[in-house]
Design a protein around this motif. Structure first.
Motif, PDB file in Angstrom:
ATOM      1  N   TYR A 137      35.670   9.276  -5.160  1.00  0.00           N
ATOM      2  CA  TYR A 137      36.124   8.013  -4.597  1.00  0.00           C
ATOM      3  C   TYR A 137      35.232   6.854  -5.009  1.00  0.00           C
ATOM      4  O   TYR A 137      34.009   6.991  -5.052  1.00  0.00           O
ATOM      5  CB  TYR A 137      36.132   8.097  -3.059  1.00  0.00           C
ATOM      6  N   ASP A 153      34.127   1.663  -2.304  1.00  0.00           N
ATOM      7  CA  ASP A 153      34.921   0.834  -1.390  1.00  0.00           C
ATOM      8  C   ASP A 153      36.356   1.352  -1.242  1.00  0.00           C
ATOM      9  O   ASP A 153      37.257   0.620  -0.835  1.00  0.00           O
ATOM     10  CB  ASP A 153      34.922  -0.624  -1.849  1.00  0.00           C
ATOM     11  N   HIS A 185      39.711   3.361   0.088  1.00  0.00           N
ATOM     12  CA  HIS A 185      40.374   3.530   1.382  1.00  0.00           C
ATOM     13  C   HIS A 185      41.336   4.707   1.274  1.00  0.00           C
ATOM     14  O   HIS A 185      41.874   4.988   0.202  1.00  0.00           O
ATOM     15  CB  HIS A 185      41.149   2.272   1.779  1.00  0.00           C
ATOM     16  N   GLU A 210      42.550   3.978  -3.734  1.00  0.00           N
ATOM     17  CA  GLU A 210      43.219   4.084  -2.438  1.00  0.00           C
ATOM     18  C   GLU A 210      44.232   5.219  -2.497  1.00  0.00           C
ATOM     19  O   GLU A 210      44.826   5.478  -3.538  1.00  0.00           O
ATOM     20  CB  GLU A 210      43.921   2.772  -2.064  1.00  0.00           C
ATOM     21  N   ARG A 215      44.742   3.086   8.012  1.00  0.00           N
ATOM     22  CA  ARG A 215      43.958   2.800   6.804  1.00  0.00           C
ATOM     23  C   ARG A 215      42.479   2.963   7.138  1.00  0.00           C
ATOM     24  O   ARG A 215      41.927   2.241   7.970  1.00  0.00           O
ATOM     25  CB  ARG A 215      44.234   1.383   6.308  1.00  0.00           C
ATOM     26  N   LEU A 216      41.825   3.914   6.472  1.00  0.00           N
ATOM     27  CA  LEU A 216      40.441   4.254   6.755  1.00  0.00           C
ATOM     28  C   LEU A 216      39.537   3.888   5.587  1.00  0.00           C
ATOM     29  O   LEU A 216      39.939   4.029   4.425  1.00  0.00           O
ATOM     30  CB  LEU A 216      40.313   5.769   6.997  1.00  0.00           C
ATOM     31  N   THR A 217      38.318   3.451   5.903  1.00  0.00           N
ATOM     32  CA  THR A 217      37.310   3.315   4.856  1.00  0.00           C
ATOM     33  C   THR A 217      36.922   4.722   4.416  1.00  0.00           C
ATOM     34  O   THR A 217      37.241   5.714   5.099  1.00  0.00           O
ATOM     35  CB  THR A 217      36.055   2.584   5.357  1.00  0.00           C
ATOM     36  N   LEU A 218      36.206   4.821   3.323  1.00  0.00           N
ATOM     37  CA  LEU A 218      35.776   6.134   2.855  1.00  0.00           C
ATOM     38  C   LEU A 218      34.947   6.845   3.924  1.00  0.00           C
ATOM     39  O   LEU A 218      35.152   8.032   4.192  1.00  0.00           O
ATOM     40  CB  LEU A 218      34.981   6.003   1.550  1.00  0.00           C
ATOM     41  N   GLN A 219      34.032   6.138   4.578  1.00  0.00           N
ATOM     42  CA  GLN A 219      33.208   6.768   5.607  1.00  0.00           C
ATOM     43  C   GLN A 219      34.051   7.212   6.806  1.00  0.00           C
ATOM     44  O   GLN A 219      33.852   8.299   7.344  1.00  0.00           O
ATOM     45  CB  GLN A 219      32.078   5.845   6.072  1.00  0.00           C
ATOM     46  N   GLU A 220      35.007   6.395   7.211  1.00  0.00           N
ATOM     47  CA  GLU A 220      35.891   6.783   8.314  1.00  0.00           C
ATOM     48  C   GLU A 220      36.713   8.023   7.950  1.00  0.00           C
ATOM     49  O   GLU A 220      36.918   8.908   8.776  1.00  0.00           O
ATOM     50  CB  GLU A 220      36.824   5.627   8.681  1.00  0.00           C
ATOM     51  N   TYR A 221      37.157   8.094   6.703  1.00  0.00           N
ATOM     52  CA  TYR A 221      37.910   9.251   6.227  1.00  0.00           C
ATOM     53  C   TYR A 221      37.038  10.505   6.254  1.00  0.00           C
ATOM     54  O   TYR A 221      37.453  11.555   6.744  1.00  0.00           O
ATOM     55  CB  TYR A 221      38.431   8.970   4.818  1.00  0.00           C
ATOM     56  N   ASN A 230      44.670   6.276   3.524  1.00  0.00           N
ATOM     57  CA  ASN A 230      45.623   6.053   4.602  1.00  0.00           C
ATOM     58  C   ASN A 230      46.130   7.409   5.074  1.00  0.00           C
ATOM     59  O   ASN A 230      46.801   8.124   4.328  1.00  0.00           O
ATOM     60  CB  ASN A 230      46.790   5.199   4.089  1.00  0.00           C
TER      61      ASN A 230
END
Length: 133
Positions: free
Chosen positions: A35, A38, A40, A121, A47-53, A42
């Motif tokens: 990735y 920056d 993303h 993305e 829609r998630l940032t890489l860290q959120e994912y 979904n």
């Protein structure tokens, strides 16, 4: 876009399946090469940032054993790829097993080697979404 870029995208999908089935820690390490920083993703309409994912997947791996099946279909056109595959789930609490049918649509960026094709993305859809809660 070149046919070579499309070949590298196809290779990334195959490598992803190989890495996923080695557990969460291997997948996390591999994420840093797949990735863009920056990027993303979904998932389930969020829609998630890489860290959120990464965090969301960590929560799912804590509750489920998740194994990717065979890549059923791969379509690549320019910087876009679409894949269809099965996911085999084992609920660690109940022992219940299930199968999800999943589709992903992914936009890639063509970087010079050794970085290569990386995800900008993606969008993932399953017929039976998982929840960690």
């Amino acid at each position: 876009m070149s046919a070579d870029f499309e070949t590298r995208i196809r290779g990334r999908f195959q490598e992803g399946f190989d890495q996923w089935n080695h557990g969460y820690e291997a997948w996390l390490k591999w994420c840093d090469t797949l990735y863009e920083p920056d990027a993303h993703y979904n998932v389930y309409s969020e829609r998630l940032t890489l860290q959120e994912y990464k965090d969301m997947m960590g929560q799912l791996f804590a509750v489920y054993d998740i194994e990717l099946g065979q890549l059923d279909n791969v379509l690549i056109e320019g910087e876009w790829g679409a894949i269809r595959y099965s996911v085999y789930i084992l609920d660690k609490t109940t022992g219940a097993r299930s199968e999800l049918k999943t589709m992903e649509f992914v936009q890639f960026k063509d970087n010079p080697e050794p970085m290569g094709a990386r995800v900008v993305e993606g969008w993932a859809l399953s017929d039976n979404p998982l929840s960690a809660g």
